[in-house]
Design an enzyme around this catalytic site. Sequence first.
Site, PDB file in Angstrom:
ATOM      1  N   SER A 152      22.097 -10.305 -16.869  1.00  0.00           N
ATOM      2  CA  SER A 152      23.438 -10.355 -17.465  1.00  0.00           C
ATOM      3  C   SER A 152      23.370 -10.552 -18.983  1.00  0.00           C
ATOM      4  CB  SER A 152      24.241 -11.492 -16.833  1.00  0.00           C
ATOM      5  OG  SER A 152      24.530 -11.150 -15.499  1.00  0.00           O
ATOM      6  N   ARG A 201      42.381 -19.444  10.681  1.00  0.00           N
ATOM      7  CA  ARG A 201      41.929 -20.832  10.748  1.00  0.00           C
ATOM      8  C   ARG A 201      43.126 -21.772  10.789  1.00  0.00           C
ATOM      9  NH1 ARG A 201      38.784 -24.880  12.234  1.00  0.00           N
ATOM     10  NH2 ARG A 201      38.403 -26.458  10.638  1.00  0.00           N
ATOM     11  N   LEU A 251       7.642  -0.960 -12.895  1.00  0.00           N
ATOM     12  CA  LEU A 251       7.748  -1.150 -14.346  1.00  0.00           C
ATOM     13  C   LEU A 251       7.391  -2.591 -14.729  1.00  0.00           C
ATOM     14  CD1 LEU A 251       8.805   0.087 -17.075  1.00  0.00           C
ATOM     15  CD2 LEU A 251      11.055  -0.823 -16.472  1.00  0.00           C
ATOM     16  N   SER A 252       7.989  -3.580 -14.052  1.00  0.00           N
ATOM     17  CA  SER A 252       7.845  -4.990 -14.443  1.00  0.00           C
ATOM     18  C   SER A 252       6.421  -5.500 -14.195  1.00  0.00           C
ATOM     19  CB  SER A 252       8.818  -5.864 -13.657  1.00  0.00           C
ATOM     20  OG  SER A 252      10.124  -5.385 -13.791  1.00  0.00           O
ATOM     21  N   ASP A 275      19.136   3.758 -16.813  1.00  0.00           N
ATOM     22  CA  ASP A 275      20.501   4.141 -17.213  1.00  0.00           C
ATOM     23  C   ASP A 275      21.209   4.891 -16.098  1.00  0.00           C
ATOM     24  OD1 ASP A 275      20.456   3.023 -19.665  1.00  0.00           O
ATOM     25  OD2 ASP A 275      20.117   4.876 -20.780  1.00  0.00           O
ATOM     26  N   GLU A 299      17.310  -4.885 -13.141  1.00  0.00           N
ATOM     27  CA  GLU A 299      17.823  -3.735 -13.915  1.00  0.00           C
ATOM     28  C   GLU A 299      18.619  -4.205 -15.127  1.00  0.00           C
ATOM     29  OE1 GLU A 299      19.066  -0.254 -11.756  1.00  0.00           O
ATOM     30  OE2 GLU A 299      18.075  -1.006  -9.948  1.00  0.00           O
ATOM     31  N   GLY A 307      32.413 -25.488   6.275  1.00  0.00           N
ATOM     32  CA  GLY A 307      31.053 -25.668   6.811  1.00  0.00           C
ATOM     33  C   GLY A 307      30.488 -24.383   7.375  1.00  0.00           C
TER      34      GLY A 307
HETATM   35  C1  LIG Z   1      14.957  -8.691  -6.129  1.00  0.00           C
HETATM   36  C2  LIG Z   1      14.298  -8.053  -7.308  1.00  0.00           C
HETATM   37  C3  LIG Z   1      13.864  -6.735  -7.214  1.00  0.00           C
HETATM   38  C4  LIG Z   1      13.200  -6.142  -8.290  1.00  0.00           C
HETATM   39  N1  LIG Z   1      12.718  -4.856  -8.157  1.00  0.00           N
HETATM   40  C5  LIG Z   1      12.008  -4.308  -9.189  1.00  0.00           C
HETATM   41  C6  LIG Z   1      11.414  -3.003  -9.030  1.00  0.00           C
HETATM   42  O1  LIG Z   1      11.559  -2.333  -7.996  1.00  0.00           O
HETATM   43  N2  LIG Z   1      10.671  -2.530 -10.048  1.00  0.00           N
HETATM   44  C7  LIG Z   1      10.487  -3.221 -11.206  1.00  0.00           C
HETATM   45  O2  LIG Z   1       9.797  -2.720 -12.088  1.00  0.00           O
HETATM   46  N3  LIG Z   1      11.034  -4.447 -11.385  1.00  0.00           N
HETATM   47  C8  LIG Z   1      11.788  -5.003 -10.400  1.00  0.00           C
HETATM   48  N4  LIG Z   1      12.342  -6.258 -10.548  1.00  0.00           N
HETATM   49  C9  LIG Z   1      12.078  -6.991 -11.774  1.00  0.00           C
HETATM   50  C10 LIG Z   1      13.305  -7.170 -12.644  1.00  0.00           C
HETATM   51  O3  LIG Z   1      13.642  -5.992 -13.298  1.00  0.00           O
HETATM   52  C11 LIG Z   1      13.009  -8.343 -13.572  1.00  0.00           C
HETATM   53  O4  LIG Z   1      13.021  -9.514 -12.761  1.00  0.00           O
HETATM   54  C12 LIG Z   1      14.000  -8.458 -14.693  1.00  0.00           C
HETATM   55  O5  LIG Z   1      13.820  -7.418 -15.610  1.00  0.00           O
HETATM   56  C13 LIG Z   1      13.826  -9.794 -15.424  1.00  0.00           C
HETATM   57  O6  LIG Z   1      12.495  -9.976 -15.775  1.00  0.00           O
HETATM   58  P1  LIG Z   1      11.749 -11.343 -15.423  1.00  0.00           P
HETATM   59  O7  LIG Z   1      11.953 -11.633 -13.989  1.00  0.00           O
HETATM   60  O8  LIG Z   1      10.362 -11.243 -15.920  1.00  0.00           O
HETATM   61  O9  LIG Z   1      12.551 -12.413 -16.222  1.00  0.00           O
HETATM   62  P2  LIG Z   1      12.430 -12.740 -17.823  1.00  0.00           P
HETATM   63  O10 LIG Z   1      12.194 -11.475 -18.547  1.00  0.00           O
HETATM   64  O11 LIG Z   1      11.437 -13.837 -17.945  1.00  0.00           O
HETATM   65  O12 LIG Z   1      13.870 -13.262 -18.107  1.00  0.00           O
HETATM   66  C14 LIG Z   1      14.331 -14.521 -17.590  1.00  0.00           C
HETATM   67  C15 LIG Z   1      15.744 -14.717 -18.000  1.00  0.00           C
HETATM   68  O13 LIG Z   1      15.830 -14.762 -19.394  1.00  0.00           O
HETATM   69  C16 LIG Z   1      17.141 -14.406 -19.770  1.00  0.00           C
HETATM   70  N5  LIG Z   1      17.061 -13.390 -20.842  1.00  0.00           N
HETATM   71  C17 LIG Z   1      16.428 -12.211 -20.823  1.00  0.00           C
HETATM   72  N6  LIG Z   1      16.596 -11.570 -21.999  1.00  0.00           N
HETATM   73  C18 LIG Z   1      17.355 -12.388 -22.775  1.00  0.00           C
HETATM   74  C19 LIG Z   1      17.876 -12.290 -24.080  1.00  0.00           C
HETATM   75  N7  LIG Z   1      17.624 -11.210 -24.838  1.00  0.00           N
HETATM   76  N8  LIG Z   1      18.622 -13.322 -24.563  1.00  0.00           N
HETATM   77  C20 LIG Z   1      18.849 -14.429 -23.815  1.00  0.00           C
HETATM   78  N9  LIG Z   1      18.400 -14.566 -22.538  1.00  0.00           N
HETATM   79  C21 LIG Z   1      17.662 -13.557 -22.033  1.00  0.00           C
HETATM   80  C22 LIG Z   1      17.846 -13.847 -18.533  1.00  0.00           C
HETATM   81  O14 LIG Z   1      18.699 -14.851 -17.981  1.00  0.00           O
HETATM   82  C23 LIG Z   1      16.700 -13.588 -17.600  1.00  0.00           C
HETATM   83  O15 LIG Z   1      17.089 -13.675 -16.246  1.00  0.00           O
HETATM   84  C24 LIG Z   1      13.014  -6.857  -9.492  1.00  0.00           C
HETATM   85  C25 LIG Z   1      13.484  -8.173  -9.578  1.00  0.00           C
HETATM   86  C26 LIG Z   1      14.119  -8.770  -8.508  1.00  0.00           C
HETATM   87  C27 LIG Z   1      14.596 -10.186  -8.646  1.00  0.00           C
END
Ligand SMILES: Cc1cc2nc3c(=O)[nH]c(=O)nc-3n(C[C@H](O)[C@H](O)[C@H](O)COP(=O)(O)OP(=O)(O)OC[C@H]3O[C@@H](n4cnc5c(N)ncnc54)[C@H](O)[C@@H]3O)c2cc1C
Length: 391
Positions: A371, A273, A132-133, A245, A368, A345
Site C-alpha cells: 500500500s 441473528r 521476481l522477489s 502493471d 504486487e 464469536g
Molecule cells: C502471499 C504472497 C505471495 C507472493 N507471491 C509472489 C510471487 O509469486 N512472485 C514474486 O516475485 N513475489 C511474490 N511475493 C512477494 C511480494 O511481492 C513482496 O512480499 C512485496 O513486494 C514486499 O516485499 P517484502 O516482502 O520483501 O517486503 P519489504 O520490501 O521488506 O517491505 C516491507 C514493508 O515496507 C513498507 N514499504 C515498502 N516500500 C516502502 C516505501 N517506499 N516507503 C515506506 N514504506 C515502504 C511496506 O509496508 C512493506 O510491506 C508474494 C508475497 C506474498 C505475501
Amino acid sequence: MTDRAFLDWPFFDPSHRTLAGALDAWAAAQVADLHTGNTDQDCRTLVRRLGDGGWLRHAVAGTAFGGASDAIDTRAISLIRDTLARHNGLADFAFAMQGLGSGAISLEGTAEQRAAYLPRVACGDAIAAFALSEPDSGSDVAAMQCRATADGDGYLLDGEKMWISNGGIADFYVVFARTGEAPGSRGISAFIVDADTPGLEIAERIDLIAPHPLARLRFRGCRVPATRRLGPAGSGFKLAMRTLDLFRISVAGAALGFARRALDEALTRATMRPMFGGVLADLQLTQARLADMAMTIDAAALLTYRAAWQRDQGRPVTREAAMAKYMATEGAQRVIDGAVQLFGGLGVVTDVPVERLYREIRALRIYEGASEVQQLIIARDLLRAHAEPRP
Ligand SMILES: Cc1cc2nc3c(=O)[nH]c(=O)nc-3n(C[C@H](O)[C@H](O)[C@H](O)COP(=O)(O)OP(=O)(O)OC[C@H]3O[C@@H](n4cnc5c(N)ncnc54)[C@H](O)[C@@H]3O)c2cc1C
C-alpha cells in the site's frame, strides 16, 4: 444475494456483462465448495477446471496461442477475479497466477516461446509462476542479487527467489536475474525456466495464513538456453514492471470479490441473528456499519473499473491503477473486519467464511506493490502533473 447492479456501469461492454454472469453461475457449481484441505491438489484441480471451463483463455494474450483476445482485456480479468474471489479465494489465486506467471511471455515472448507455453497455460495443462522477489529484495526490486552468467549458448543461474506463488507445483517459472549489462535496474533479464531443469530446487515450502502454494527457490548452476531469454538482455526490469502493471488492477478486482462476499455474509447474519427482541439488523449501529461497507465497496469498484476501462482504451493508468489497488485492498480489509465484528464469536471460528476472508485479504495489501508503494506512485504522479507547465 450479491448486488450485481455495478455491471450496468458504462465502463463495461455487453461482452463483459455476459462473461460475469456466465462465470458467476459456473463458479457457484464448479469451485465454490472445493476445499479439501490439500492446497497443492486443490490448486491443480482448480487450474484444470478453470482451463476446461475456458476461463484461463482470458489470462493469456493472442488468439493464435489460446488467448481469448490479442491483448489481455483488463476489465475481463478484473471481473473474473472479482467473481472468483467471491466464490473461492484459491480459485482466484489459481486464475491470477496463470496470468501473472505467463504475463511476461504474453508481453515479450517470441512466436516460438508463446507457442511453447501459452496454449498449455490457457487450457490448464501447465501451471505458471513469476519469480521476481528475493529474500533481500522485495519492494526494492532493483536490489536483486540472483544472477545469470553468460555461458556458451546459454546462461547459468545462481541465487534465490523468495515468496514465489505456485512454487513447488509450477511447471515453469519466469525468473528475473541480474545479467549485468548496466548497474541496478538496467542490468536484469528475464528467463523461462522449466521446473525440472537441473540446478533448480525448491529450497523451502512456506505456510501462509491463507494457504496457497508458496516457496523459496534456489538456483545452483542452473543452465538455461539463450532461446529461453525473454526480450533483449538487460530489459528484464521493465518487463517485470509491465507484467505487474498488467495485473495490478485485477488485484483490486480480487479485493472487491472478497469484500462483496463479506457484505453478503454480514447481511445474511444481521437479518437472522435474534437480538434485543428483534434482529441485529434492526439496530442503527448495525445499519451504519452496513452502509459504510456498501459505500466502501462501490467507491473501490468505481476506481477499479475506471482504471480497467482506461487501460483498455490504451491510455496511461499509473495513478488510476495505484488508486484502485490501494483503495480496494485497504477498503476490503475494513469491510471484512466489519463483517467479522457483526458475527461476534462466530466470526473468529476457524474456517467460517468471514474468518477465511479475514485471512485471505491480508496479503493483497503487501504483494504486487505494498500500500505504501501505491501511495508513493499516486503522490509522485500528482507532483509531476503539478510541476508541468499549464496551458
Ligand atoms: C502471499 C504472497 C505471495 C507472493 N507471491 C509472489 C510471487 O509469486 N512472485 C514474486 O516475485 N513475489 C511474490 N511475493 C512477494 C511480494 O511481492 C513482496 O512480499 C512485496 O513486494 C514486499 O516485499 P517484502 O516482502 O520483501 O517486503 P519489504 O520490501 O521488506 O517491505 C516491507 C514493508 O515496507 C513498507 N514499504 C515498502 N516500500 C516502502 C516505501 N517506499 N516507503 C515506506 N514504506 C515502504 C511496506 O509496508 C512493506 O510491506 C508474494 C508475497 C506474498 C505475501
